[in-house]
Design an enzyme around this catalytic site. Structure first.
Site, PDB file in Angstrom:
ATOM      1  CE  LYS A  54      -3.739  -2.266   2.633  1.00 19.32           C
ATOM      2  NZ  LYS A  54      -4.327  -2.452   3.974  1.00 19.32           N
ATOM      3  CD  GLN A  98      -3.182  -4.181   7.172  1.00 22.68           C
ATOM      4  OE1 GLN A  98      -3.287  -3.135   6.544  1.00 22.68           O
ATOM      5  NE2 GLN A  98      -3.755  -5.295   6.752  1.00 22.68           N
ATOM      6  CG  ASP A 121      -8.927   0.724   6.796  1.00 19.91           C
ATOM      7  OD1 ASP A 121      -8.812   0.138   5.710  1.00 19.91           O
ATOM      8  OD2 ASP A 121      -8.140   0.587   7.746  1.00 19.91           O
TER       9      ASP A 121
HETATM   10  N1  GUN Z   1      -6.851  -6.272   7.253  1.00 18.69           N
HETATM   11  C1  GUN Z   1      -7.406  -6.942   6.221  1.00 18.69           C
HETATM   12  N2  GUN Z   1      -8.026  -6.082   5.381  1.00 18.69           N
HETATM   13  C2  GUN Z   1      -7.853  -4.842   5.904  1.00 18.69           C
HETATM   14  C3  GUN Z   1      -8.262  -3.546   5.491  1.00 18.69           C
HETATM   15  O1  GUN Z   1      -8.934  -3.339   4.472  1.00 18.69           O
HETATM   16  N3  GUN Z   1      -7.874  -2.521   6.299  1.00 18.69           N
HETATM   17  C4  GUN Z   1      -7.173  -2.706   7.436  1.00 18.69           C
HETATM   18  N4  GUN Z   1      -6.853  -1.640   8.166  1.00 18.69           N
HETATM   19  N5  GUN Z   1      -6.785  -3.901   7.862  1.00 18.69           N
HETATM   20  C5  GUN Z   1      -7.135  -4.962   7.087  1.00 18.69           C
END
Ligand code: GUN
Length: 297
Positions: A54, A98, A121
């Site tokens: 990312k 995350q 998110d």
């Molecule tokens: N863990 C798995 N998918 C995601 C996501 O879309 N955002 C975040 N912050 N953690 C995740």
């Protein structure tokens, strides 16, 4: 029998990235640089890989990215203090913590503590609530929003379609249902949400015009669970043992791809389907956060 059309998440995400880049360039021309901060707690290998990918893509598009890594044992209060600081930093337009988080940290309290205007998110209760109410939230959760874009950009008819979603998680299943059932353009579907206590799962799946698998079980969706011609979206990322592989495992989806592609009308490859779309939506959300904060567009 003909095999299914492949829904190319890499190509569609590249299109979205170029749209995001154009918006980023327009902001930069005004002296505004979009910024996102990633927070990772601990060294979970999958989380490390996701955050790295990312961040790299953000930089490629001209979005400033920073990653804060905290120790696995970090107390919740310390993470809260960091979030408070990021909430008040005007150079930080988006914050992503995350998941999954270590067990001493209550995830829902963390997501609620992030300023909802920086919640790229789409997990803050304000954004989730607005999504459910059909009130155009600033941000929708990235993975279901990415699946929605895949359907829209491959011209899959959604209005009135029978959509069956496997999995009721807060990250994919629940928001996916909320997106597709709205009384809106590119929605208006009849949505069935299946989960671990559902009965007659194969029977429900066989009714689906659009089948979305997001429950995290390797190769759960078999060919005999799919209506001929249906659109099949595979959100799953599962590790399975593979003695031939360098690290002893490989990643597979929730769909038995080789068998299901013989029956489906269209299908996402995995990898190369939904995964790249999640990143595309995250960075699009980051630019949206910046435009809203800076009152541009
Ligand atoms: N863990 C798995 N998918 C995601 C996501 O879309 N955002 C975040 N912050 N953690 C995740």
């Amino acid at each position: 029998m003909s095999t299914a059309q492949l829904i190319d998440g890499k190509a569609i995400s590249a299109q979205i990235h170029s749209e995001t880049k154009a918006r980023t360039d327009a902001l930069c021309a005004k002296g505004i640089v979009p910024g996102i901060t990633f927070v990772r707690v601990g060294e979970d290998p999958a989380s490390r890989a996701y955050v790295r990918m990312k961040g790299a893509k953000a930089e490629e598009l001209g979005i400033r990215s920073e990653t804060v890594v905290l120790d696995e044992k970090t107390p919740q209060a310390e993470l809260m203090t960091l979030i408070d600081k990021l909430n008040r930093d005007p150079k930080v337009h988006g914050i992503l913590v995350q998941a999954p988080l270590p067990k001493q940290i209550r995830e829902e309290e963390i997501f609620s503590a992030i300023d909802y205007r920086k919640d790229v998110d789409g997990f803050h209760p304000v954004n989730v609530g607005k999504l459910l109410l059909g009130q155009n939230p600033l941000f929708k959760p990235c993975t279901p929003a990415g699946v929605h874009e895949l359907l829209i950009r491959t011209n899959v008819p959604i209005s009135g379609a029978e959509v069956v979603i496997l999995g009721r998680g807060n990250i994919v299943g629940k928001p996916m249902a909320a997106i597709l059932l709205q009384k809106e353009k590119h929605a208006d579907a009849t949505v069935t949400l299946l989960h671990s206590r559902s009965k007659n799962i194969p029977t429900h799946c066989r009714r689906a015009d659009i089948l979305i698998a997001a429950m995290g079980q390797a190769h759960f969706v078999k060919a005999d669970m799919v209506k001929p011609g249906a659109v099949v979206i595979d959100v799953g990322v599962n590790r399975i043992d593979d003695p031939q592989a360098k690290n002893g495992y490989r990643l597979v989806g929730d769909v038995d791809f080789e068998a299901v592609r013989q029956v489906a009308g269209a299908i996402t490859p995995n990898p190369g389907g939904v995964g790249p779309m999640t990143i595309a939506m995250l960075l699009s959300n980051t630019v949206r956060a910046t435009e809203a904060a800076e009152k541009v567009a």
